[in-house]
Design a protein around this motif. Structure first.
Motif: not given
Length: 166
Positions: A25-27, A31-34, A58-59, A77-80
């Motif tokens: 769920r956290k992953q 992924a949704t946030m990114r 895309e990546d 590499a994007i944390g938040a």
């Protein structure tokens, strides 16, 4: 087999299933946030660098870290992704004033005492009291005791065997 012997294994397997579900769920949330990043959003990388998203592929993500500094990062590499207010507060030091009607906190505590006397008058009242004995010795008494301790230490102590030998 008895149910009692299988119970610890069942509990262990159940705990493992619950842990993997929460990790998945956290992953998925990450992924949704990114994937929801838009150009102009403020982000924090997993290395702790703050930047503004310039372009999303895309990546990869092209970040603007400062004037003339463009960096290409993997999306992982994007944390938040930060809100505009949070990004401005951290990077530029700009505080968004949410409580414009809040009470002003004074720089000193004189307004909290409830008296209108200046602080100098209050300290003069305290000086009229007798000094409090905190159990410290006077400097002269301490110097005398340290001198006595030095003279005792300079003379070797005699034991019974040395007294008999003389």
């Amino acid at each position: 087999m008895k149910l009692v012997t299988l119970l610890p294994f069942i509990v262990l397997i159940g705990a493992m299933v619950l842990m993997t579900r929460s990790a998945k769920r956290k992953q998925q949330q990450a992924a949704t946030m990114r994937n929801d990043m838009q150009p102009g959003s403020g982000v924090r990388t997993i290395g702790g660098m703050y930047a503004t998203v310039k372009e999303v592929n895309e990546d990869t993500v092209l970040l603007d870290a400062g004037p003339g500094v463009e960096l290409l990062f993997a999306k992982n590499a994007i944390g938040a992704v930060l809100t505009d207010d949070e990004y401005n507060r951290i990077v530029h030091g700009i505080e968004h004033d949410l409580k414009a009607d809040a009470a002003v906190v004074p720089d000193d505590a004189s307004s909290l005492t409830g008296t209108d006397e200046p602080a100098a008058d209050a300290s003069s009242d305290a000086s009229d009291d007798k000094p409090v004995d905190l159990g410290k010795k006077d400097a002269d008494d301490a110097a005398d005791e340290s001198a006595e301790a030095k003279t005792d230490a300079s003379e070797p102590k005699k034991t019974d065997g040395e007294a008999d030998a003389k």
